[in-house]
Write a protein that holds these residues in place. Structure first.
Motif, PDB file in Angstrom:
ATOM      1  N   ASN A 202       0.816  -1.222   0.000  1.00 36.06           N
ATOM      2  CA  ASN A 202       0.000   0.000   0.000  1.00 36.06           C
ATOM      3  C   ASN A 202       0.848   1.270   0.000  1.00 36.06           C
TER       4      ASN A 202
ATOM      5  N   ASP B 165      -4.734   6.678   6.679  1.00 34.37           N
ATOM      6  CA  ASP B 165      -5.573   6.068   5.637  1.00 34.37           C
ATOM      7  C   ASP B 165      -5.032   4.708   5.204  1.00 34.37           C
TER       8      ASP B 165
ATOM      9  N   TYR C 186      -1.974   4.151   3.803  1.00 35.66           N
ATOM     10  CA  TYR C 186      -1.043   4.219   2.680  1.00 35.66           C
ATOM     11  C   TYR C 186       0.229   4.972   3.039  1.00 35.66           C
TER      12      TYR C 186
ATOM     13  N   ASN D  20      -1.237  13.047   7.963  1.00 32.59           N
ATOM     14  CA  ASN D  20      -2.701  13.136   8.051  1.00 32.59           C
ATOM     15  C   ASN D  20      -3.318  13.879   6.865  1.00 32.59           C
TER      16      ASN D  20
ATOM     17  N   ASP E  60      -2.959  13.106   3.290  1.00 33.64           N
ATOM     18  CA  ASP E  60      -2.480  12.291   2.170  1.00 33.64           C
ATOM     19  C   ASP E  60      -3.155  12.746   0.883  1.00 33.64           C
TER      20      ASP E  60
ATOM     21  N   PRO F  80      -7.214  14.499  -2.554  1.00 29.83           N
ATOM     22  CA  PRO F  80      -6.950  13.470  -1.535  1.00 29.83           C
ATOM     23  C   PRO F  80      -6.751  12.128  -2.229  1.00 29.83           C
TER      24      PRO F  80
ATOM     25  N   LEU G 242      -7.309   9.074  -1.282  1.00 32.22           N
ATOM     26  CA  LEU G 242      -8.427   8.141  -1.165  1.00 32.22           C
ATOM     27  C   LEU G 242      -9.549   8.480  -2.142  1.00 32.22           C
ATOM     28  N   GLU G 243      -9.683   9.757  -2.485  1.00 29.48           N
ATOM     29  CA  GLU G 243     -10.702  10.154  -3.465  1.00 29.48           C
ATOM     30  C   GLU G 243     -10.352   9.588  -4.840  1.00 29.48           C
TER      31      GLU G 243
ATOM     32  N   ASN H 191     -10.836   5.657  -4.565  1.00 30.07           N
ATOM     33  CA  ASN H 191     -12.227   5.205  -4.489  1.00 30.07           C
ATOM     34  C   ASN H 191     -12.991   5.394  -5.794  1.00 30.07           C
TER      35      ASN H 191
END
Length: 533
Positions: free
Chosen positions: A277, A482, A484, A512, A514, A525, A527-528, A531
């Motif tokens: 990851n 997250d 990663y 914090n 990422d 971001p 994660l955006e 996802n």
């Protein structure tokens, strides 16, 4: 009178067609550039402004091609070809040409230019053919002529207003004064996306590379660095940067083909770890490496010029620094790349004469054999899996994996390269730390620096050290909440290895937050991005 009526009617019909094309272009530009995310495009005033400037451009091109003067026809044909190339790029990649792609055109070397020939032909080939078809139609079948006074006057008027805004707006005046032209030209590109915007940005990008020519040492440390540095306890630090390497194609990470048997063995030893990851900070080399080797962040390039890089920090703490790279990653001249600005601070810069990475082990051996400096920091930049893939492997790889994709063969070649480098390091040192990762991932058989596909960010990260202080837990301490490990953390990992402590509050703030630098120069971001896929 009758022929005048027919001509006038034909001119009106053609004008309506051009207006329709301009409106479609404006819609695509706004939606694909991310400028229009929510709401109706027709509520955005920029939609109408872009439609008008594009319509003026198309009419002016039409008028130029219809001219009796050959030089004017030639210019009109060139601009038509460039416009169709922009459209072809959008059709092929599903997005508009990003600023990152335009910057990469300027900040590249001859090897990379040649490597992208196939992709370029896929874009400009159809544009070239379509240009000739349109020229034939306008010259042989359509005899409508436009008066250019109105479109030319309107085009110049809008451009003058935009330029006046740029010159008078205080926040942009300082950028222009300091030679940072690209942020200002981005405004022009937003309103004049049809050819003028891209040409202006390319010119500004070329002019702005002068800011990378300064080789003077930077005195100031980043605020995250706690001084003075500690006594170093790593004699040899080798950071190996791969290229275009997608982690899901590594057998070390579970891929079904045995693409990385050597790396699996090396980094599974005592003191080694295969970190899951991990993701890069950007999808283009020119943006990713500066966020590894300097305190550059996605939001700003200021730290690149204001703070010491990792190279300079290593030298400050008595490490001799080396930049070794394959011929494909050669830095040509003093103006051509953002990461070249960092590389030129190294004590020794050497490039191999061969494109294949396997030859870098000999370059490393020559370096370690000839130089008896007690402390060394070595950055090794691979060609890796950059397109065309056919240039990134040899017969040995084909014999080892006879029935796999070309991309997998490039990963296998990287595996052999890491093994060869590791053997040299083991031969000349018993106190070393090695990191292998990649500048970015790859959308296999497509490329990188395109859209928001997460594959261009997903990378391997492997680590091994003979120093028990620097173990897998050390690397894991830089992982974000997250789950990663971001490429932004590379600078902090290297700082620690070089003997520097990092302010915990600043480090936690970065962990914090990422995020990644997107090809269109926006910041998202991670994660955006993840996802979405």
């Amino acid at each position: 009178m009758k022929s005048y009526g027919i001509e006038r009617s034909s001119r009106l019909i053609l004008l309506l067609i051009y207006t329709f094309i301009s409106a479609i272009f404006a819609f695509i530009y706004l939606t694909k550039s991310g400028a229009q995310r929510d709401g109706f495009c027709f509520e955005n005033p920029f939609f109408y402004l872009i439609t008008i400037t594009t319509l003026c451009f198309i009419v002016l091109v039409h008028a130029s091609i219809s001219s009796r003067h050959k030089p004017i026809v030639a210019f009109g044909s060139l601009f038509l070809f460039l416009f169709l190339s922009e459209i072809s790029f959008c059709i092929f990649y599903g997005e508009i040409i990003s600023e990152g792609v335009l910057d990469s055109i300027i900040e590249t070397n001859s090897h990379e230019v040649m490597s992208m020939t196939k992709q370029a032909l896929l874009i400009i080939g159809p544009a070239f053919i379509t240009t000739f078809l349109i020229l034939f139609v306008l010259k042989k079948l359509i005899f409508v002529k436009f008066r250019i006074f109105v479109p030319l006057s309107l085009y110049i008027l809008i451009l003058s207003v935009v330029l006046l805004f740029l010159v008078t707006k205080s926040s942009l005046k300082s950028d222009i004064k300091n030679g940072h032209l690209k942020s200002s030209v981005s405004v022009i590109r937003t309103i004049f996306p049809a050819v003028l915007g891209d040409l202006s940005y390319l010119l500004a990008s070329y002019a702005s590379t002068d800011i990378y020519s300064n080789t003077n040492e930077i005195e100031k440390f980043n605020q995250a660095v706690i001084l003075p540095p500690n006594k170093y306890d790593n004699d040899l630090i080798v950071f190996i940067m791969g290229e275009s390497s997608l982690v899901s194609r590594y057998s070390a990470y579970g891929y079904h083909q045995q693409t990385t048997p050597f790396m699996t063995n090396i980094f599974s030893q005592n003191g080694g770890c295969i970190i899951p990851n991990s993701h890069s900070a950007a999808a283009l080399t020119r943006d990713s490496i500066p966020m590894t080797l300097s305190f550059n962040v996605p939001e700003s390039n200021d730290n690149l010029f204001d703070n010491k890089s990792i190279i300079e920090m290593a030298r400050f703490n008595h490490y001799k620094t080396y930049w070794l790279a394959s011929a494909a990653q050669a830095i040509q001249g003093t103006f051509n790349s953002k990461f070249g600005f960092i590389a030129r601070k190294s004590d020794v810069i050497t490039f191999s004469e061969d494109l294949l990475d396997i030859n870098l082990s000999q370059l490393l051996e020559d370096t370690l054999q000839k130089d008896n400096s007690p402390k060394k920091f070595i950055f090794v930049h691979l060609r890796g899996s950059h397109q065309p893939y056919s240039k990134g492997y040899d017969e040995v790889d084909k014999l080892a994996l006879p029935d796999v994709e070309e991309y997998d063969l490039t990963i296998h070649h990287t595996d052999r390269t890491i093994k060869a480098l590791y053997d040299v390091i083991n031969k000349y040192s018993n106190n070393y730390t090695i990191i292998y990762t990649s500048d970015h991932g790859e959308i296999v058989n497509v490329g990188h620096g395109i859209g928001d596909n997460v594959d261009q960010f997903l990378i391997p990260f492997m680590f091994i050290s003979t120093n028990q202080r620097y173990n897998c837990q050390f690397i894991e301490s830089f992982r974000g909440p997250d789950g990663y490990l971001s490429g932004i953390m590379n600078k902090y990992i290297l700082s620690n290895l070089l003997g520097y402590e990092i302010d915990p509050a600043i480090l936690d703030k970065e962990k914090n937050n990422d995020r990644v630098f997107m090809p269109n120069s926006s910041v998202m971001p991670f994660l955006e991005v993840l996802n979405k896929h």
